[in-house]
Enzyme design. Sequence first.
Site, PDB file in Angstrom:
ATOM      1  N   HIS A   1      -1.687   0.552 -14.251  1.00 40.80           N
ATOM      2  CA  HIS A   1      -0.952   0.034 -15.581  1.00 40.80           C
ATOM      3  C   HIS A   1      -2.190  -0.449 -16.593  1.00 40.80           C
ATOM      4  O   HIS A   1      -1.561  -0.604 -17.762  1.00 40.80           O
ATOM      5  CB  HIS A   1       0.107  -0.850 -15.589  1.00 40.80           C
ATOM      6  CG  HIS A   1       1.224  -0.327 -14.741  1.00 40.80           C
ATOM      7  ND1 HIS A   1       1.918   0.858 -14.813  1.00 40.80           N
ATOM      8  CD2 HIS A   1       1.811  -0.820 -13.460  1.00 40.80           C
ATOM      9  CE1 HIS A   1       2.924   1.108 -14.010  1.00 40.80           C
ATOM     10  NE2 HIS A   1       2.848   0.103 -13.372  1.00 40.80           N
TER      11      HIS A   1
ATOM     12  N   ASP B   1       2.903   6.631  -7.328  1.00 39.78           N
ATOM     13  CA  ASP B   1       3.416   5.225  -7.426  1.00 39.78           C
ATOM     14  C   ASP B   1       4.907   5.528  -8.127  1.00 39.78           C
ATOM     15  O   ASP B   1       4.879   6.637  -8.959  1.00 39.78           O
ATOM     16  CB  ASP B   1       2.564   4.465  -8.171  1.00 39.78           C
ATOM     17  CG  ASP B   1       3.104   2.868  -8.264  1.00 39.78           C
ATOM     18  OD1 ASP B   1       2.676   2.123  -7.464  1.00 39.78           O
ATOM     19  OD2 ASP B   1       4.010   2.666  -9.071  1.00 39.78           O
TER      20      ASP B   1
ATOM     21  N   HIS C   1       6.184   4.084 -10.517  1.00 39.98           N
ATOM     22  CA  HIS C   1       6.030   3.827 -11.888  1.00 39.98           C
ATOM     23  C   HIS C   1       5.015   4.695 -12.621  1.00 39.98           C
ATOM     24  O   HIS C   1       3.934   4.987 -11.951  1.00 39.98           O
ATOM     25  CB  HIS C   1       5.478   2.243 -12.099  1.00 39.98           C
ATOM     26  CG  HIS C   1       6.456   1.287 -11.613  1.00 39.98           C
ATOM     27  ND1 HIS C   1       6.314   0.795 -10.338  1.00 39.98           N
ATOM     28  CD2 HIS C   1       7.736   0.809 -11.977  1.00 39.98           C
ATOM     29  CE1 HIS C   1       7.390  -0.002 -10.045  1.00 39.98           C
ATOM     30  NE2 HIS C   1       8.090  -0.154 -11.046  1.00 39.98           N
TER      31      HIS C   1
ATOM     32  N   ASP D   1       6.029   2.294  -3.761  1.00 41.80           N
ATOM     33  CA  ASP D   1       7.276   1.601  -4.113  1.00 41.80           C
ATOM     34  C   ASP D   1       8.207   2.726  -4.711  1.00 41.80           C
ATOM     35  O   ASP D   1       9.529   2.434  -5.088  1.00 41.80           O
ATOM     36  CB  ASP D   1       7.015   0.875  -5.320  1.00 41.80           C
ATOM     37  CG  ASP D   1       5.911   1.495  -6.409  1.00 41.80           C
ATOM     38  OD1 ASP D   1       5.599   2.643  -6.398  1.00 41.80           O
ATOM     39  OD2 ASP D   1       5.451   0.516  -7.369  1.00 41.80           O
TER      40      ASP D   1
HETATM   41 ZN   LIG Z   1       4.479   0.755  -9.115  1.00 40.64          ZN
END
Ligand SMILES: [Zn+2]
Length: 350
Positions: free
Chosen positions: A131, A166, A168, A253
């Site tokens: 991120h 991931d 996200h 995740d």
């Molecule tokens: Zn994540």
Amino acid sequence: MPVDGLKARGTFSRPVLAYDPRFIEHVSSPLHVERPQRLEAIVARLVAEGLFTDVLAPTPAALPEVRRVHRATFLEFFRDLKEGFLDPETAVHPETFDIALLAAGATLQTTRAVVDRGSPAVALVRPPGHHAGPDYGGGFCYLNNVAVAAADQVAQGRRVAILDYDAHHGNGTSEIFADEASVLYVSTHQYGIYPGTGAAEDVGMGEGRGFNVNIPFTAGCGDASFHAAYDEIIEPIVRAYRPDVILVSLGVDAHYRDPLTSLALSSAGYVDLLARTARLAKDVCGRRLVVALEGGYHLPALAEVVAGTVARLRGSRIDLELTQAIDLEGKGRPAIEATRRAHEAFWNLR
Ligand SMILES: [Zn+2]
């Protein structure tokens, strides 16, 4: 020959790990989900399985290596902050900058070792990185470890594929390489949760058009959806792209036990996805595969997926317990079709 910045503790005969005890010292805030116990659980499982061997000790990334992907103003701000926040969930303390540099260095040096030796490796790093963008951190990320490693390879004239599993969207990685044809970024993620980016229609810009591939899954997508995306989007694009090295942003995740997201991969689904990625790397880039840790917040799921992956890279298997297959019919079909439509001008996906 030893790689710069890596001290060998073991032989080079097998796929290696990169790890440093300083990664445990990073504590963003008490009770934060991105906590030291994540890495402790992984190491404990690897030790229990006899897999915590061939561990390389990294050194911090040098500032010029990090400046390839982060602006100097952001790096100075982060370095000089000492105590503060990059976002409300990404706190900075006096030691944070140095540990983040070590995580970036570990990923960069692991990648150099993989490219030199032609065998896969796993970088067990904290804090995560995907991120973190050109001039920002956030979402538990400070410096973009995988982007720093990829940019180092690009600086040496190589082409890099980054596969981000991931849950996200890796908005930082995506933005850093948005206009870059030397880096292919492919992300599977739950669309609509943090950070909000990652629509199928975001295909990159300028020279980078077609090299930014998003597969925007919805809640409940798991094994069947990820493997269909792998078959129909990921593998064909990577084969056509012909990278010199593949980097995986491994967040665990997307696991059905993860408390942060609603994706539904099982441990077996995850490990098979990584094993298939390793076979792809064998076919297209001489086994040059780096797996770097990103998120994943259910400790037993995280530990068994990472240990299961290390085992498979070494040609063995461990017993997996969290193997409930929730998505059998492939709920992600609409996402896969959206990606196919967005990329039909760039890749042959039929
Ligand atoms: Zn994540």
